[in-house]
Design an enzyme around this catalytic site. Structure first.
Site, PDB file in Angstrom:
ATOM      1  N   CYS A  60       0.837  -1.207   0.000  1.00 49.89           N
ATOM      2  CA  CYS A  60       0.000   0.000   0.000  1.00 49.89           C
ATOM      3  C   CYS A  60       0.867   1.250   0.000  1.00 49.89           C
ATOM      4  CB  CYS A  60      -0.912  -0.007   1.221  1.00 49.89           C
ATOM      5  SG  CYS A  60      -2.171  -1.303   1.177  1.00 49.89           S
ATOM      6  N   CYS A  99      14.228   5.654  -8.134  1.00 50.96           N
ATOM      7  CA  CYS A  99      12.842   5.238  -7.864  1.00 50.96           C
ATOM      8  C   CYS A  99      12.492   5.663  -6.442  1.00 50.96           C
ATOM      9  CB  CYS A  99      12.677   3.728  -8.071  1.00 50.96           C
ATOM     10  SG  CYS A  99      13.623   2.719  -6.912  1.00 50.96           S
TER      11      CYS A  99
END
Length: 471
Positions: free
Chosen positions: A221, A424
């Site tokens: 999540c 990233c």
């Protein structure tokens, strides 16, 4: 393991038989559960089964909070809660059993505070540590039904295997971003190795998902995001299935010497999928039900000839993390040191003007990128980069077409040796992106350096800019 010291009428009734028919409902119970008992199919008998039952909820987060609320509210006699995490502010938009005033508190303890305020009658048993191969069987054995509210495949396979061996029904769900899924497994519980029951024995998690998803495809999540109402819908549905199993006595294993009675069968197993589209305006959300097959004869856990045992699980066989590929993904380093640069070293070189013209490729999702980025970075989300790479290999397009150009150089071409730096969120996807770019030949036979920025944007915040809005 810590046992709640409070005793109550619900716990006392457990000694009066599995269905509790010899126990009387108290005035408090009649008043509290009256609207539930008048529902067709429930009645006093169903309520007594709930009061005398024990349900284990593994995970006290987005699924576990709504599941626990409705299970406790329904009057289940004992509710066990397993979770080793603490309440964080980022949990609160979806984990509705916690509160701002309980930040930093163990999730199981925080949720029990909430549940006691809702219904003080059940006994609440906290297990403030993660479920693992060594403790799973001892905990699961004490309960009638297990509700899997975890968020990783290794734990899901472990829970399912233990439920098969201990003959416990399992209600499993998962949710991420804007979709969720739910399935009832091993219900009614059937002995390991029994496949051709009448009707066919219900499957376990391995029957439905023989192989785990590729490690790179699993996102948390924190990486992908999650909408509170979606995970809430799945948790509420889990509670409904667990209550139905108990009230209908489907949790009681049938006689191993006889076939499963059709009257106590849930019917063909169904995978319920829920999703909605944030971009579709007022359009409806969707439910889809996919029919699943029964037990597989060749299933590793529940099929004929299975050698899975509780002793083996405790001893580390099977190795769940290895099976799910987590042993490799938890290894943070995929590239040699010469192919990586720290965030602080990149920043220092850029500040001193020591870097030649280059591409800084940010592979975070657009929503993450929108909160902030390194000066000069161009955004190509990791999934989009993989799709573009596959198209280049399929169509034979020049490898360099995968590289975007900064706006000020949109009409130019990079020199053959112009380096590419990849960043990233935490430094995992960027390493795979470096490997993919090299595989395509973007490095021009070694002329162009392609480098990973170690630790991603989290490292940028920690080493360079503490005000960077890392989420």
């Amino acid at each position: 393991m810590h046992q709640d010291s409070e005793s109550n009428g619900a716990a006392d009734g457990a000694a009066n038989g599995k269905d509790g028919h010899s126990r009387r409902l108290t005035d408090e119970e009649f008043e509290r559960y009256s609207r539930q008992m008048i529902v067709p199919g429930m009645g006093k008998e169903g309520q007594l089964r709930l009061i005398n039952s024990r349900i284990l909820i593994i995970g006290a987060g987005g699924l576990g909070c709504p599941a626990a609320q409705y299970i406790a509210g329904a009057g289940v006699g004992t509710v066990g809660l397993v979770d080793g995490d603490v309440v964080d502010k980022s949990n609160l938009h979806r984990q509705v059993g916690h509160a701002t005033s309980r930040l930093g508190m163990k999730k199981v303890d925080s949720l029990i505070v909430h549940l006691r305020g809702l219904n003080p009658l059940p006994t609440y048993v906290p297990y403030a540590f993660p479920l693992d191969a060594q403790n799973a069987a001892d905990i699961v054995a004490q309960y009638d039904v297990v509700v899997d509210c975890t968020d990783n495949p290794a734990t899901r396979y472990l829970i399912s295997d233990v439920c098969v061996l201990l003959r416990k029904p399992l209600v499993s769900a998962a949710s991420v971003q804007k979709s969720g899924q739910l399935i009832v497994l091993n219900c009614p519980p059937t002995p390991q190795g029994v496949v051709d029951a009448t009707p066919r024995a219900a499957p376990c998690y391995r029957c439905c998902f023989k192989k785990p998803p590729p490690p790179g495809s699993m996102v948390s999540c924190g990486e992908a995001g999650i909408m509170g109402p979606v995970v809430g819908m799945m948790g509420v549905a889990q509670a409904g299935e667990a209550i139905k199993i108990i009230a209908s006595a489907l949790h009681i294993p049938p006689d191993p010497s006889s076939s499963v009675s059709p009257e106590t069968n849930l019917g063909q197993p169904t995978l319920l999928i829920y999703s909605y589209d944030l971009a579709s305006g007022v359009g409806p959300y969707t439910f889809r039900a996919l029919k699943m097959a029964g037990r597989r004869k060749t299933c590793f856990a529940c099929g004929e000839g299975s050698t899975l045992t509780l002793e083996g699980i405790r001893a580390g066989s099977p190795n769940y993390e290895q099976f799910c590929g987590l042993a490799t993904t938890t290894n943070q380093t995929r590239l040699p040191p010469g192919d990586r640069i720290t965030a602080s070293a990149y920043h220092a070189a850029a500040t001193r003007g020591e870097l030649p013209p280059h591409v800084l490729l940010d592979t975070r999702e657009r929503e993450h990128f929108s909160f902030g980025s390194i000066d000069g970075a161009v955004n190509v989300p990791f999934g989009q980069l993989l799709v573009a790479a596959a198209a280049i290999k399929r169509d034979g397009a020049p490898a360099e077409t995968i590289l975007p150009f900064p706006a000020e150089r949109s009409g130019g071409a990079l020199p053959d040796d112009a380096p590419v730096f990849v960043v990233c969120r935490r430094g995992l996807d960027s390493q795979e992106a470096v490997e993919k770019l090299r595989e395509l030949g973007v490095d021009n036979g070694g002329k162009r350096k392609i480098m990973d920025i170690i630790g991603g944007m989290k490292a940028w915040r920690d080493e360079v800019d503490p005000t960077f809005p890392f989420i």
